[in-house]
Design a protein around this motif. Structure first.
Motif, PDB file in Angstrom:
ATOM      1  N   ALA A  28      26.656  32.010  41.471  1.00  8.85           N
ATOM      2  CA  ALA A  28      25.984  31.040  42.105  1.00  8.85           C
ATOM      3  C   ALA A  28      25.981  29.564  40.912  1.00  8.85           C
ATOM      4  CB  ALA A  28      24.759  30.814  43.174  1.00  8.85           C
ATOM      5  N   ASN A  29      26.200  28.390  41.453  1.00  7.92           N
ATOM      6  CA  ASN A  29      25.940  27.216  40.639  1.00  7.92           C
ATOM      7  C   ASN A  29      24.525  26.925  41.335  1.00  7.92           C
ATOM      8  OD1 ASN A  29      26.309  24.911  39.085  1.00  7.92           O
ATOM      9  ND2 ASN A  29      27.467  23.990  40.113  1.00  7.92           N
ATOM     10  N   VAL A  30      24.054  26.775  40.495  1.00  8.77           N
ATOM     11  CA  VAL A  30      21.872  26.445  41.605  1.00  8.77           C
ATOM     12  C   VAL A  30      21.670  24.888  40.118  1.00  8.77           C
ATOM     13  CG1 VAL A  30      19.855  26.229  41.603  1.00  8.77           C
ATOM     14  CG2 VAL A  30      21.893  28.624  41.544  1.00  8.77           C
ATOM     15  N   VAL A  31      21.630  24.058  41.115  1.00  5.96           N
ATOM     16  CA  VAL A  31      20.994  22.774  40.271  1.00  5.96           C
ATOM     17  C   VAL A  31      19.701  22.320  40.692  1.00  5.96           C
ATOM     18  CG1 VAL A  31      21.152  20.305  39.605  1.00  5.96           C
ATOM     19  CG2 VAL A  31      23.070  21.689  39.818  1.00  5.96           C
ATOM     20  N   THR A  32      18.508  22.510  40.072  1.00  4.17           N
ATOM     21  CA  THR A  32      17.083  21.813  40.116  1.00  4.17           C
ATOM     22  C   THR A  32      16.634  20.811  39.795  1.00  4.17           C
ATOM     23  OG1 THR A  32      16.801  23.147  38.860  1.00  4.17           O
ATOM     24  CG2 THR A  32      16.399  24.729  40.857  1.00  4.17           C
ATOM     25  N   ASP A  33      16.000  20.517  40.211  1.00  2.00           N
ATOM     26  CA  ASP A  33      15.531  18.772  40.091  1.00  2.00           C
ATOM     27  C   ASP A  33      14.127  19.055  40.474  1.00  2.00           C
ATOM     28  OD1 ASP A  33      15.496  16.422  38.545  1.00  2.00           O
ATOM     29  OD2 ASP A  33      15.419  15.144  41.310  1.00  2.00           O
ATOM     30  N   PRO A  34      13.120  19.905  39.689  1.00  4.54           N
ATOM     31  CA  PRO A  34      11.731  19.561  40.095  1.00  4.54           C
ATOM     32  C   PRO A  34      10.816  18.312  40.797  1.00  4.54           C
ATOM     33  CG  PRO A  34      12.386  21.607  38.099  1.00  4.54           C
ATOM     34  CD  PRO A  34      12.975  20.260  38.324  1.00  4.54           C
ATOM     35  N   PRO A  35      11.367  17.096  40.208  1.00  6.34           N
ATOM     36  CA  PRO A  35      10.629  15.985  40.795  1.00  6.34           C
ATOM     37  C   PRO A  35      10.634  15.896  41.728  1.00  6.34           C
ATOM     38  CG  PRO A  35      11.697  15.879  38.428  1.00  6.34           C
ATOM     39  CD  PRO A  35      12.383  17.047  39.124  1.00  6.34           C
ATOM     40  N   THR A  36      12.065  16.256  42.374  1.00  5.85           N
ATOM     41  CA  THR A  36      12.469  15.175  43.776  1.00  5.85           C
ATOM     42  C   THR A  36      12.018  16.836  44.317  1.00  5.85           C
ATOM     43  OG1 THR A  36      15.255  16.056  43.378  1.00  5.85           O
ATOM     44  CG2 THR A  36      13.963  13.829  43.049  1.00  5.85           C
ATOM     45  N   ARG A  37      11.996  17.748  44.096  1.00  6.05           N
ATOM     46  CA  ARG A  37      11.962  19.187  44.851  1.00  6.05           C
ATOM     47  C   ARG A  37      13.295  19.603  45.953  1.00  6.05           C
ATOM     48  NH1 ARG A  37       7.372  16.984  44.090  1.00  6.05           N
ATOM     49  NH2 ARG A  37       5.153  18.879  42.957  1.00  6.05           N
ATOM     50  N   LEU A  38      14.408  19.325  44.588  1.00  2.00           N
ATOM     51  CA  LEU A  38      15.574  19.934  45.423  1.00  2.00           C
ATOM     52  C   LEU A  38      16.466  20.740  44.735  1.00  2.00           C
ATOM     53  CD1 LEU A  38      17.018  16.039  46.319  1.00  2.00           C
ATOM     54  CD2 LEU A  38      16.186  17.544  47.881  1.00  2.00           C
ATOM     55  N   VAL A  39      17.559  21.168  45.399  1.00  3.18           N
ATOM     56  CA  VAL A  39      17.726  22.238  44.672  1.00  3.18           C
ATOM     57  C   VAL A  39      19.603  22.181  45.088  1.00  3.18           C
ATOM     58  CG1 VAL A  39      17.822  25.038  44.649  1.00  3.18           C
ATOM     59  CG2 VAL A  39      16.078  23.769  44.530  1.00  3.18           C
ATOM     60  N   LEU A  40      20.423  22.314  43.961  1.00  2.00           N
ATOM     61  CA  LEU A  40      21.500  22.391  45.334  1.00  2.00           C
ATOM     62  C   LEU A  40      22.601  23.379  44.462  1.00  2.00           C
ATOM     63  CD1 LEU A  40      23.143  18.778  44.055  1.00  2.00           C
ATOM     64  CD2 LEU A  40      22.329  19.272  46.203  1.00  2.00           C
ATOM     65  N   VAL A  41      23.336  23.891  46.022  1.00  2.00           N
ATOM     66  CA  VAL A  41      23.803  25.234  45.406  1.00  2.00           C
ATOM     67  C   VAL A  41      24.641  25.602  46.015  1.00  2.00           C
ATOM     68  CG1 VAL A  41      23.415  27.985  45.821  1.00  2.00           C
ATOM     69  CG2 VAL A  41      21.360  26.668  46.097  1.00  2.00           C
ATOM     70  N   GLN A  42      26.041  25.698  44.659  1.00  2.00           N
ATOM     71  CA  GLN A  42      27.286  26.214  45.313  1.00  2.00           C
ATOM     72  C   GLN A  42      27.755  27.578  45.619  1.00  2.00           C
ATOM     73  OE1 GLN A  42      29.249  24.041  42.167  1.00  2.00           O
ATOM     74  NE2 GLN A  42      29.751  22.118  43.691  1.00  2.00           N
ATOM     75  N   THR A  43      28.047  28.082  46.441  1.00  2.00           N
ATOM     76  CA  THR A  43      27.623  30.222  46.605  1.00  2.00           C
ATOM     77  C   THR A  43      28.932  30.074  47.539  1.00  2.00           C
ATOM     78  OG1 THR A  43      26.348  31.609  46.982  1.00  2.00           O
ATOM     79  CG2 THR A  43      25.813  29.540  47.956  1.00  2.00           C
ATOM     80  N   SER A  44      29.331  31.203  47.470  1.00  2.00           N
ATOM     81  CA  SER A  44      29.973  31.681  48.623  1.00  2.00           C
ATOM     82  C   SER A  44      28.588  32.771  49.626  1.00  2.00           C
ATOM     83  CB  SER A  44      30.929  32.909  48.223  1.00  2.00           C
ATOM     84  OG  SER A  44      30.686  34.371  47.302  1.00  2.00           O
ATOM     85  N   ALA A  45      28.029  33.121  49.377  1.00  2.00           N
ATOM     86  CA  ALA A  45      26.345  33.850  50.321  1.00  2.00           C
ATOM     87  C   ALA A  45      26.250  32.693  51.291  1.00  2.00           C
ATOM     88  CB  ALA A  45      25.684  33.598  49.356  1.00  2.00           C
ATOM     89  N   SER A  46      25.907  32.811  52.204  1.00  2.00           N
ATOM     90  CA  SER A  46      25.634  32.504  53.818  1.00  2.00           C
ATOM     91  C   SER A  46      24.098  30.974  53.501  1.00  2.00           C
ATOM     92  CB  SER A  46      25.436  32.746  54.990  1.00  2.00           C
ATOM     93  OG  SER A  46      23.980  33.619  54.748  1.00  2.00           O
ATOM     94  N   ARG A  47      23.880  30.354  53.531  1.00  2.00           N
ATOM     95  CA  ARG A  47      22.618  29.545  53.839  1.00  2.00           C
ATOM     96  C   ARG A  47      21.717  30.167  54.182  1.00  2.00           C
ATOM     97  NH1 ARG A  47      21.598  24.012  53.680  1.00  2.00           N
ATOM     98  NH2 ARG A  47      19.620  24.056  54.072  1.00  2.00           N
ATOM     99  N   ASP A  48      21.797  31.285  55.501  1.00  2.00           N
ATOM    100  CA  ASP A  48      20.459  32.042  55.895  1.00  2.00           C
ATOM    101  C   ASP A  48      20.452  33.050  53.970  1.00  2.00           C
ATOM    102  OD1 ASP A  48      20.273  30.565  57.895  1.00  2.00           O
ATOM    103  OD2 ASP A  48      21.594  32.635  58.932  1.00  2.00           O
ATOM    104  N   GLN A  49      21.386  33.817  53.749  1.00  2.00           N
ATOM    105  CA  GLN A  49      20.896  34.488  52.740  1.00  2.00           C
ATOM    106  C   GLN A  49      20.258  33.850  51.765  1.00  2.00           C
ATOM    107  OE1 GLN A  49      25.155  35.646  52.526  1.00  2.00           O
ATOM    108  NE2 GLN A  49      24.833  37.570  51.900  1.00  2.00           N
ATOM    109  N   ILE A  50      20.482  33.018  51.197  1.00  2.00           N
ATOM    110  CA  ILE A  50      19.607  32.005  50.124  1.00  2.00           C
ATOM    111  C   ILE A  50      18.807  31.533  50.559  1.00  2.00           C
ATOM    112  CG2 ILE A  50      20.050  29.584  48.851  1.00  2.00           C
ATOM    113  CD1 ILE A  50      22.506  31.869  48.269  1.00  2.00           C
ATOM    114  N   ALA A  51      18.272  31.035  51.859  1.00  2.00           N
ATOM    115  CA  ALA A  51      16.991  30.522  52.691  1.00  2.00           C
ATOM    116  C   ALA A  51      15.923  32.044  52.543  1.00  2.00           C
ATOM    117  CB  ALA A  51      16.948  30.342  53.736  1.00  2.00           C
ATOM    118  N   ALA A  52      16.586  32.868  52.620  1.00  2.00           N
ATOM    119  CA  ALA A  52      16.173  34.152  52.677  1.00  2.00           C
ATOM    120  C   ALA A  52      15.000  34.720  51.164  1.00  2.00           C
ATOM    121  CB  ALA A  52      16.798  35.458  53.200  1.00  2.00           C
TER     122      ALA A  52
END
Length: 64
Positions: A28-52
């Motif tokens: 997975a490619n993960v880009v985090t931005d703590p000041p905005t609290r946003l995370v961008l994820v490029q992955t083959s996993a499902s949204r539910d798997q990542i959220a869990a």
């Protein structure tokens, strides 16, 4: 996919978030931005798997 994590406030949090996502999908490619609290994820996993994984790590995504 994008997640808003209210609890991600620092670089240490961002590393934990990245580790949690990559435990589900090591490629997975993960880009985090703590000041905005946003995370961008490029992955083959499902949204539910990542959220869990984020919830389990202590960073529950804000409902969208």
């Amino acid at each position: 996919m994008q997640f808003h994590l209210d609890g991600m406030t620092c670089g240490g949090c961002a590393r934990k978030v990245t580790k949690a996502v990559q435990a589900v999908d090591p490629d997975a490619n993960v880009v985090t931005d703590p000041p905005t609290r946003l995370v961008l994820v490029q992955t083959s996993a499902s949204r539910d798997q990542i959220a869990a994984a984020l919830r389990e790590a202590g960073y529950p995504p804000r409902s969208q």
